[in-house]
Design an enzyme around this catalytic site. Structure first.
Site, mmCIF file in Angstrom:
data_model
loop_
_atom_site.group_PDB
_atom_site.id
_atom_site.type_symbol
_atom_site.label_atom_id
_atom_site.label_comp_id
_atom_site.label_asym_id
_atom_site.label_seq_id
_atom_site.Cartn_x
_atom_site.Cartn_y
_atom_site.Cartn_z
ATOM 1 C CE1 TYR A 107 -4.091 0.952 -0.723
ATOM 2 C CE2 TYR A 107 -3.438 2.793 0.886
ATOM 3 C CZ TYR A 107 -4.488 2.355 -0.279
ATOM 4 O OH TYR A 107 -5.395 3.165 -0.769
ATOM 5 N NE ARG A 160 -8.620 12.057 -3.280
ATOM 6 C CZ ARG A 160 -8.393 11.724 -2.144
ATOM 7 N NH1 ARG A 160 -8.084 12.735 -1.272
ATOM 8 N NH2 ARG A 160 -8.282 10.200 -1.954
ATOM 9 C CE LYS A 178 -7.543 1.837 1.842
ATOM 10 N NZ LYS A 178 -8.079 3.137 1.777
ATOM 11 C CD GLU A 249 -9.800 3.974 -1.132
ATOM 12 O OE1 GLU A 249 -10.569 3.159 -0.326
ATOM 13 O OE2 GLU A 249 -8.809 4.341 -0.803
ATOM 14 C CG ASP A 250 -7.668 7.051 -3.773
ATOM 15 O OD1 ASP A 250 -7.968 7.766 -2.692
ATOM 16 O OD2 ASP A 250 -6.593 6.561 -3.710
ATOM 17 C CG ASP A 272 -10.797 3.902 4.033
ATOM 18 O OD1 ASP A 272 -11.277 3.434 5.100
ATOM 19 O OD2 ASP A 272 -9.663 3.989 3.786
ATOM 20 C CG ASP A 273 -10.247 8.032 0.127
ATOM 21 O OD1 ASP A 273 -9.237 7.616 0.386
ATOM 22 O OD2 ASP A 273 -10.796 8.001 -0.788
ATOM 23 C CG ASN A 412 -0.204 9.395 4.564
ATOM 24 O OD1 ASN A 412 0.451 9.357 5.257
ATOM 25 N ND2 ASN A 412 -1.437 8.947 4.424
HETATM 26 P P1 NAD Z 1 -8.019 16.768 -0.216
HETATM 27 O O1 NAD Z 1 -7.222 17.148 -1.535
HETATM 28 O O2 NAD Z 1 -9.477 16.465 -0.176
HETATM 29 O O3 NAD Z 1 -8.107 17.774 0.727
HETATM 30 C C1 NAD Z 1 -6.782 18.720 1.048
HETATM 31 C C2 NAD Z 1 -7.177 20.314 1.663
HETATM 32 O O4 NAD Z 1 -6.178 20.855 2.082
HETATM 33 C C3 NAD Z 1 -8.204 20.743 0.925
HETATM 34 O O5 NAD Z 1 -9.116 21.540 1.449
HETATM 35 C C4 NAD Z 1 -7.316 22.094 0.560
HETATM 36 O O6 NAD Z 1 -7.906 23.113 0.359
HETATM 37 C C5 NAD Z 1 -6.238 22.171 1.837
HETATM 38 N N1 NAD Z 1 -4.982 22.817 1.645
HETATM 39 C C6 NAD Z 1 -4.142 22.680 0.742
HETATM 40 N N2 NAD Z 1 -3.051 23.560 0.710
HETATM 41 C C7 NAD Z 1 -3.372 24.140 1.803
HETATM 42 C C8 NAD Z 1 -2.707 24.981 2.665
HETATM 43 N N3 NAD Z 1 -1.586 25.528 2.404
HETATM 44 N N4 NAD Z 1 -3.036 25.452 3.837
HETATM 45 C C9 NAD Z 1 -4.310 24.975 4.348
HETATM 46 N N5 NAD Z 1 -4.937 24.121 3.743
HETATM 47 C C10 NAD Z 1 -4.354 23.675 2.425
HETATM 48 O O7 NAD Z 1 -7.059 15.611 0.319
HETATM 49 P P2 NAD Z 1 -7.569 14.471 1.431
HETATM 50 O O8 NAD Z 1 -8.136 13.279 0.953
HETATM 51 O O9 NAD Z 1 -8.239 15.549 2.528
HETATM 52 O O10 NAD Z 1 -6.250 14.087 2.137
HETATM 53 C C11 NAD Z 1 -5.364 15.421 2.650
HETATM 54 C C12 NAD Z 1 -4.250 14.716 3.225
HETATM 55 O O11 NAD Z 1 -4.450 13.760 4.404
HETATM 56 C C13 NAD Z 1 -3.204 13.949 2.242
HETATM 57 O O12 NAD Z 1 -1.879 14.111 2.414
HETATM 58 C C14 NAD Z 1 -3.474 12.316 2.700
HETATM 59 O O13 NAD Z 1 -2.450 11.620 2.329
HETATM 60 C C15 NAD Z 1 -3.717 12.620 4.221
HETATM 61 N N6 NAD Z 1 -4.489 11.408 4.511
HETATM 62 C C16 NAD Z 1 -4.354 10.519 5.689
HETATM 63 C C17 NAD Z 1 -4.921 9.731 6.297
HETATM 64 C C18 NAD Z 1 -4.407 8.983 7.448
HETATM 65 O O14 NAD Z 1 -3.483 9.397 7.972
HETATM 66 N N7 NAD Z 1 -4.894 7.762 7.959
HETATM 67 C C19 NAD Z 1 -5.975 9.218 5.786
HETATM 68 C C20 NAD Z 1 -6.527 10.045 4.493
HETATM 69 C C21 NAD Z 1 -5.891 11.027 3.912
#
Ligand code: NAD
Length: 555
Positions: A107, A160, A178, A249-250, A272-273, A412
């Site tokens: 993964y 995405r 997954k 997913e994604d 899941d996201d 991540n």
């Molecule tokens: P997404 O694209 O849906 O959301 C990202 C958000 O960040 C958006 O709202 C964007 O406007 C905001 N953003 C971008 N630049 C910014 C900045 N400079 N300041 C403030 N906000 C800003 O993505 P997502 O699915 O929400 O994922 C976000 C992150 O979380 C990714 O890096 C992903 O890997 C991580 N994630 C971690 C886990 C986990 O730890 N289990 C699970 C899911 C996602």
């Protein structure tokens, strides 16, 4: 039908199993060098295998020797995928026995690299590719699948993929990965899993111009065309695999929230996201509260990032707070978001629909540090994908406000984390309760060693899926996710908490999944959402469903 290949006789043994080469080419049935002398004799395998009959332990040793010899992570990924295509039992034995080593290969982060190169490393198809060309006959396409009793589908449209954007049909690596985790972590039998890519085109110019791209070389379907395609997909699943849970997913933000909202009360589905991430972060929060002794309803959480992960976590914290007795409006005001334009507030006119529930009355605040000073949160959660945004002043401000500030940097991969574990501990003088999205090594500070926890969604979704299968739940609810979070947090041992870990070790993942599954099924029975009668011993029933990768005797 002109080729001789189509008329060739498929050898079937007396036992009804395929025989000879056909048997060895079936990844679910194949045992490779572990077929016994008797099996070789009666299943037409004599001479097709080298003479020494070997144990699974010897086979695992060989796989690991070859795995560790590979010089790149992508090489390791391809090695494991080929094993999965040859011998699923052995693949899962290896995966389960070496989960910590394998997880980053099977993964994230390696699967991301694999998706980026999917068309170039492509060897054999896995899962179903349902493309816009199949409109009007999606159910027929599904009937081509090899297995009939599918219980879990992971589906993406590739828009995405992780933090990598639109990868079109190359996103197939994600559902495949997954579902491997579903089997490894919760024992869902591999033949009950089905990875699906909805190839609705791609807007990725590089892929559209890549001669080795494997998907439909057209721009993405949008609007009504997209919605009708998705609706046909859902109806086809209901017709062909009526017991299947559909995990989304994604998908891109603009579809993910909408599809979840439109389908969650109609069919058995979750994203899941959004929801899995919500539960894993909420579990981290519950564990942190075991350390601080505080209550969830007294927390004030400030998010950096308001996308699928952030809103998913916020929604689940709200659901859990409401469950603890806080009115919904108050619970929402305990969760604040900063996005790339500053604090999400009511007066802003540029907000996407999914952020509106958290657009509270407040004057505009331009940046994260000012928002901390204005709102005085007890916890900050980074889900922005922007590295280095939890700066020293940010962590110091949190440490000034709180004896034990909760600092979760969940973006991540590791290179995107809002801060490192070492920074969080050093800048807070060892007081931060830290968790991250990607793994960090232990940190020693003034003689104390901290072991940071990784908020991996694999703690949650496999158990939820197993619970849904165990009771044949009709829907997946938020309550199931916050119950899962509570179970996960409750399973962390005191000695792990003392070292700062807010998650259990991955080695306990199957036990965690069985506990979560039991609790999820319990919710379904309480809420009258179960599709089968309650067994006397629910936990025993859950465990009885879990696939254990061992070779069966065929004679
Ligand atoms: P997404 O694209 O849906 O959301 C990202 C958000 O960040 C958006 O709202 C964007 O406007 C905001 N953003 C971008 N630049 C910014 C900045 N400079 N300041 C403030 N906000 C800003 O993505 P997502 O699915 O929400 O994922 C976000 C992150 O979380 C990714 O890096 C992903 O890997 C991580 N994630 C971690 C886990 C986990 O730890 N289990 C699970 C899911 C996602």
């Amino acid at each position: 039908m002109k080729s001789w290949k189509f008329r060739r006789h498929v050898r079937v043994s007396r036992t009804g199993l395929p025989a000879g080469v056909e048997l060895m080419q079936n990844p679910i049935l194949n045992k490779g060098t572990a077929f016994t002398e008797e099996e070789r004799e009666s299943l037409g395998l004599r001479g097709l295998l080298p003479p020494d009959v070997q144990t699974m332990k010897q086979q695992v040793k060989r796989v690991m020797e070859n795995f560790r010899r590979k010089e790149t992570d992508l090489g390791k990924y391809i090695h494991m995928l080929s094993l999965q295509d040859r011998n699923e039992t052995l693949f899962y034995r290896v995966l389960i026995d070496h989960l910590e080593e394998m997880m980053p290969i099977i993964y994230t982060p390696t699967v991301g690299k694999a998706c980026q190169l999917y068309g170039h490393i492509f060897r054999r198809p896995r899962g179903l590719f349902i493309s816009s060309k199949h409109r009007g006959k999606i159910a027929e396409v599904m009937q081509n699948w090899r297995y009939v009793d599918v219980r879990i589908i992971v589906v993406t449209d590739g828009e995405r993929i992780l933090g990598l954007g639109d990868l079109g049909a190359d996103g197939m690596g994600i559902p495949v990965g997954k579902l491997s985790l579903y089997t490894a972590c919760a024992g869902i039998p591999p033949e009950q899993t089905l990875p699906i890519t909805l190839d609705v085109g791609t807007n990725n110019e590089e892929l559209l111009n890549d001669p080795l791209y494997i998907g439909v070389k057209e721009r993405r379907l949008t609007g009504k065309e997209y919605d009708d395609f998705f609706e046909e997909f859902v109806s086809a699943v209901q017709e062909v695999f009526p017991h299947a849970l559909i995990q989304l997913e994604d998908f891109g933000n603009h579809n993910a929230f909408r599809l979840l909202r439109d389908y969650r009360d109609r069919i058995c589905t979750f994203d899941d996201d959004i929801q899995g991430t919500g539960a894993v972060a909420l579990a981290g929060l519950y564990s942190a509260l075991r350390i601080t002794g505080e209550k969830l309803e007294d927390q004030s959480v400030l998010f950096l990032g308001a996308g699928e992960a952030g809103i998913g976590i916020g929604d689940l914290i709200v659901a859990a707070m409401v469950d603890e007795g806080l009115p919904e409006e108050k619970a929402k005001r305990r969760n604040w978001f900063v996005d790339s334009k500053g604090l999400v507030v009511k007066s802003r006119t540029d907000l996407a629909e999914h952020k509106l529930a958290y657009a509270h009355d407040h004057e505009p605040v331009p940046d994260f540090l000012s928002a901390i000073e204005a709102l005085k949160p007890t916890a900050i959660i980074g889900v922005s994908g922007q590295p280095g945004t939890f700066t020293q002043p940010v962590v110091e401000a949190m440490s000034k406000l709180n004896e034990r500030p909760i600092v979760f940097a969940l973006s991540n991969p590791t290179s995107k984390s809002e801060c490192t574990a070492e920074e969080a501990y050093r800048w807070s003088k060892g007081r931060a309760i830290f968790a991250s999205g990607s793994p960090f090594d232990p940190v020693t500070l003034d003689g104390t060693t901290f072991i940071p926890g990784q908020g991996n969604n694999a703690y949650i979704f496999p158990g939820v899926g197993l619970g849904v299968i165990a009771c044949e739940a009709r829907h997946v609810t938020d309550e199931m996710f916050f119950v899962a979070a509570k179970v996960l947090a409750g399973m962390i041992r005191k000695e792990n908490l003392a070292k700062g870990s807010v998650y259990p070790t991955l080695t306990r993942i199957r036990e965690v999944s069985a506990e979560i599954a039991t609790a999820v099924a319990e919710v379904a029975y309480e809420r009258d959402l179960a599709g089968r009668p309650r067994p006397d011993d629910l936990r025993e029933h859950v465990e009885s469903l879990m696939f254990v990768p061992e070779y069966e005797s065929y004679i």
